[in-house]
Write an enzyme that holds these catalytic residues in place. Structure first.
Site, PDB file in Angstrom:
ATOM      1  N   GLU A  41       0.836  -1.203   0.000  1.00 16.15           N
ATOM      2  CA  GLU A  41       0.000   0.000   0.000  1.00 16.15           C
ATOM      3  C   GLU A  41       0.872   1.254   0.000  1.00 16.15           C
ATOM      4  OE1 GLU A  41      -3.639   1.899   2.743  1.00 16.15           O
ATOM      5  OE2 GLU A  41      -2.595   0.071   3.361  1.00 16.15           O
ATOM      6  N   LYS A 110      -9.273   2.541  -2.609  1.00 18.52           N
ATOM      7  CA  LYS A 110      -9.631   1.939  -1.325  1.00 18.52           C
ATOM      8  C   LYS A 110     -10.992   2.435  -0.860  1.00 18.52           C
ATOM      9  CE  LYS A 110      -7.441   1.018   3.174  1.00 18.52           C
ATOM     10  NZ  LYS A 110      -6.216   1.307   3.991  1.00 18.52           N
ATOM     11  N   CYS A 144      -5.622  -3.366   1.954  1.00 19.80           N
ATOM     12  CA  CYS A 144      -5.482  -3.443   3.409  1.00 19.80           C
ATOM     13  C   CYS A 144      -6.812  -3.641   4.153  1.00 19.80           C
ATOM     14  CB  CYS A 144      -4.751  -2.195   3.907  1.00 19.80           C
ATOM     15  SG  CYS A 144      -4.084  -2.339   5.597  1.00 19.80           S
TER      16      CYS A 144
END
Length: 262
Positions: A41, A110, A144
């Site tokens: 990330e 995300k 994540c």
């Protein structure tokens, strides 16, 4: 498809240094016959970049994307990498997948932002399932915290994702996510998960490493420790097909009972 996991935090705030590290890792991945290299990330900039986000963020087709396309084509290996994406006045925490010919295949923003830093710095994405075909494997993208929501991963399973690529910045004391939660996600959804972490201290954060490639049987095909490392594991479509045939989770679902979830 052999998959290379680049566990590294790179150099905070230096896109050039991180592009060089990605180039070197792509060379090692290609030498090991990998078809895909996955970086963590926000790998291109570092995670703890604070107010530098505005300066470091780039459009999806910016200079860094062109540089990654060039190194991917030069080494003949696909690359998935995390970066801050700018679109107008908005900044997203994104991952882009570039094919082994240098063609941009997919870009994911995300959707679930973790903690005050991310919520203050980024706009959440609105598309849960982003996929691309790579070497006969349907690759899905996530970042994540997203993988910690079972609905997110199940949406990928129902959309036919074979390999879920998850660049991450998993920090202490949440290492149980890499150790326990990710294998469960792979098993309950019958897909491979490549979970690729940062490592070591960075600003106020301490990243725990433990990057892993887990199969649909919940067993790790590759597992890194707590240092900079390039680990390799294989995604086997035949094993995936057999596992899906024998595991009844997706067939035995009763969606009508779960309407309250949405």
């Amino acid at each position: 498809m052999r998959t290379a996991l680049l566990q590294s935090s790179g150099q905070l705030g230096s896109v050039d240094a991180n592009l060089a590290a990605l180039d070197e890792a792509a060379g090692r991945a290609a030498a090991a016959d990998a078809g895909l290299l996955v970086a963590p990330e926000l790998f291109l900039t570092g995670y703890a970049i604070g107010d530098d986000i505005g300066r470091l963020a780039e459009p999806v087709d910016g200079e860094s994307a062109e540089a990654v396309a060039g190194l991917a084509a030069r080494h003949g290996v696909a690359v998935a990498y995390g970066y801050p994406e700018r679109e107008g006045d908005l900044v997203f925490n994104s991952v882009q997948l570039i094919g082994p010919d240098g063609v941009r295949l997919a870009n994911y923003r995300k959707t679930h932002l973790f903690g005050g830093f991310e919520r203050d710095s980024f706009t959440p994405g609105e598309q849960a399932v982003v996929q691309a075909e790579l070497g006969g494997v349907r690759v899905g993208l996530m970042i994540c915290y997203d993988v910690e929501f079972p609905e997110n991963v199940r949406a990928h399973a129902l959309a036919g994702t074979d390999l879920l690529v998850v660049p991450t910045a998993q920090m202490h004391p949440f290492q149980f996510v890499a150790e326990s939660l990710v294998p469960v996600r792979a098993f309950e959804n019958q897909l491979y998960v490549a979970y690729v972490n940062r490592v070591g201290p960075e600003g106020e954060f301490e990243f725990v490493g433990l990057s892993t490639l887990v199969g649909p049987d919940g067993v790790a095909r590759a597992r890194a420790g707590r240092a900079d490392e390039l680990v390799l594991g294989d995604v086997d479509p035949d094993f995936l097909s057999s596992s899906r045939e024998h595991n009844p989770y997706l067939r035995d679902r009763r969606p009508g009972l779960y309407e309250s979830l949405v």
